[in-house]
Write a protein that holds these residues in place. Sequence first.
Motif, PDB file in Angstrom:
ATOM      1  N   LEU A  77       0.868  -1.229  -0.059  1.00 52.81           N
ATOM      2  CA  LEU A  77       0.071  -0.121   0.061  1.00 52.81           C
ATOM      3  C   LEU A  77       0.981   1.146   0.038  1.00 52.81           C
ATOM      4  N   LEU A  78       0.779   2.147  -1.026  1.00 54.70           N
ATOM      5  CA  LEU A  78       1.795   3.291  -1.245  1.00 54.70           C
ATOM      6  C   LEU A  78       1.242   4.516  -0.469  1.00 54.70           C
ATOM      7  N   ARG A  79       0.119   4.537  -0.070  1.00 48.57           N
ATOM      8  CA  ARG A  79      -0.365   5.851   0.543  1.00 48.57           C
ATOM      9  C   ARG A  79      -0.614   5.567   2.007  1.00 48.57           C
ATOM     10  N   TRP A  80      -0.247   6.424   2.828  1.00 51.11           N
ATOM     11  CA  TRP A  80      -0.397   6.212   4.390  1.00 51.11           C
ATOM     12  C   TRP A  80      -2.090   6.096   4.342  1.00 51.11           C
ATOM     13  N   ALA A 111      15.634   0.390   2.090  1.00 45.74           N
ATOM     14  CA  ALA A 111      16.864   1.084   1.507  1.00 45.74           C
ATOM     15  C   ALA A 111      18.021  -0.102   1.328  1.00 45.74           C
ATOM     16  N   ALA A 112      18.185  -0.792   2.245  1.00 46.62           N
ATOM     17  CA  ALA A 112      19.047  -1.893   2.322  1.00 46.62           C
ATOM     18  C   ALA A 112      19.209  -2.932   1.092  1.00 46.62           C
ATOM     19  N   LEU A 113      17.675  -3.373   0.897  1.00 45.69           N
ATOM     20  CA  LEU A 113      17.354  -4.331  -0.334  1.00 45.69           C
ATOM     21  C   LEU A 113      17.843  -3.517  -1.527  1.00 45.69           C
ATOM     22  N   GLY A 136      12.388   6.149  -5.856  1.00 46.86           N
ATOM     23  CA  GLY A 136      12.441   7.628  -5.559  1.00 46.86           C
ATOM     24  C   GLY A 136      10.929   7.754  -4.520  1.00 46.86           C
ATOM     25  N   ARG A 137      10.966   8.921  -4.004  1.00 45.96           N
ATOM     26  CA  ARG A 137       9.834   9.391  -3.034  1.00 45.96           C
ATOM     27  C   ARG A 137       9.357   8.310  -2.038  1.00 45.96           C
ATOM     28  N   THR A 161       6.583  -5.948 -11.784  1.00 43.50           N
ATOM     29  CA  THR A 161       7.312  -4.950 -11.089  1.00 43.50           C
ATOM     30  C   THR A 161       6.264  -4.672  -9.716  1.00 43.50           C
ATOM     31  N   ILE A 162       6.770  -4.852  -8.781  1.00 43.49           N
ATOM     32  CA  ILE A 162       5.970  -4.909  -7.410  1.00 43.49           C
ATOM     33  C   ILE A 162       6.550  -3.708  -6.600  1.00 43.49           C
ATOM     34  N   PRO A 163       5.680  -2.405  -6.417  1.00 40.41           N
ATOM     35  CA  PRO A 163       6.089  -1.384  -5.740  1.00 40.41           C
ATOM     36  C   PRO A 163       5.890  -1.675  -4.210  1.00 40.41           C
ATOM     37  N   GLU A 164       6.777  -1.316  -3.401  1.00 37.42           N
ATOM     38  CA  GLU A 164       6.545  -1.315  -1.788  1.00 37.42           C
ATOM     39  C   GLU A 164       7.077   0.080  -1.482  1.00 37.42           C
TER      40      GLU A 164
END
Length: 194
Positions: A77-80, A111-113, A136-137, A161-164
């Motif tokens: 889920l990309l939004r708070w 970030a480490a991944l 980004g962002r 492509t899976i965003p997290e």
Amino acid sequence: HHPKAGSVLELACGTGSILAGLRRRYEVVGVDLSQEMLAVARRKLSGVELVRADMTRVQLGRRFDAVLCLYDSINHLLRWKQWEAVFDRAREHLQPDGVFVFDLNTERRLAALAALPPVVQRFDGNVFLLDVSDAGRGVVHWQLHVFERTGEARYRLHESTIPERSYPLDRIREALVRRFRRVRVLDPLRSRPT
């Protein structure tokens, strides 16, 4: 955390692997948005209630002793506001003494991944390549490539492509404290969660 629990709701249950392990001891219900994932889960879990719904909006009209959201599903889920909606749905579906258990990739972990080189793994004559990159962002992309062997020297490429995304631990804890009586943060690798 709840020895007398008898019922479990899993949000983002995917192919039902967690529920398959729990069904012998608990009454289980699974929720997932993906019809394809639920089709696999139905083959594993005959007789188990599986609901196609968005975990940010699901309303089953009943309560459970435990609500789970595992395998860093919340990071998708990309939004708070979506994270807060999941916390609200979990609370609405819990018995008064129930427990909500979820896991996540922290900002630091993502970030480490993203800093690691791509991973290549061979399986059954096929090749799997995973590359996690900074989009980004605060978003990372899990880029998956499967080279499916179709002949002697031929492969078919499957890509996804899976965003997290993650948020600061303090912000997450604050949102949980507003909704739940007791909040515990655990890190299996450290006594002080990162």
